[in-house]
Design a protein around this motif. Structure first.
Motif, mmCIF file in Angstrom:
data_model
loop_
_atom_site.group_PDB
_atom_site.id
_atom_site.type_symbol
_atom_site.label_atom_id
_atom_site.label_comp_id
_atom_site.label_asym_id
_atom_site.label_seq_id
_atom_site.Cartn_x
_atom_site.Cartn_y
_atom_site.Cartn_z
ATOM 1 N N LYS A 6 0.495 -1.192 -0.099
ATOM 2 C CA LYS A 6 0.106 0.097 -0.038
ATOM 3 C C LYS A 6 1.193 1.655 0.355
ATOM 4 N N ILE A 8 0.500 5.586 -0.139
ATOM 5 C CA ILE A 8 -0.529 6.584 -0.035
ATOM 6 C C ILE A 8 0.173 7.790 -0.700
ATOM 7 N N THR A 43 -6.219 12.719 -1.478
ATOM 8 C CA THR A 43 -4.772 11.734 -1.538
ATOM 9 C C THR A 43 -5.333 10.407 -2.618
ATOM 10 N N ARG A 45 -4.845 6.918 -2.058
ATOM 11 C CA ARG A 45 -4.330 5.569 -1.825
ATOM 12 C C ARG A 45 -3.666 4.597 -3.295
#
Length: 59
Positions: A6, A8, A43, A45
């Motif tokens: 992941k 970000i 943002t 992700r």
């Protein structure tokens, strides 16, 4: 089986910079894009995935 990572990115990163960073990870790490979610505050992700290659023990 897949391995996931992941990442970000805050809204300060432009779309071009995010693209360059993801392309670099794909070329050098074998990652591919699985999912992108852009939140209300801008943002990003990003979920990357790559195939887990298991080596068999040879005797």
């Amino acid at each position: 089986m897949w391995e996931y990572d992941k990442v970000i990115f805050t809204r300060e990163f432009s779309r071009n910079i995010v693209t360059k960073l993801l392309v670099e990870r794909a070329e050098h790490g074998g990652w591919e894009l699985d999912r992108v979610r852009i939140t209300a505050d801008g943002t990003r992700r990003v979920i990357l995935r790559r195939k887990i290659i298991r080596q068999r023990l040879t005797v």
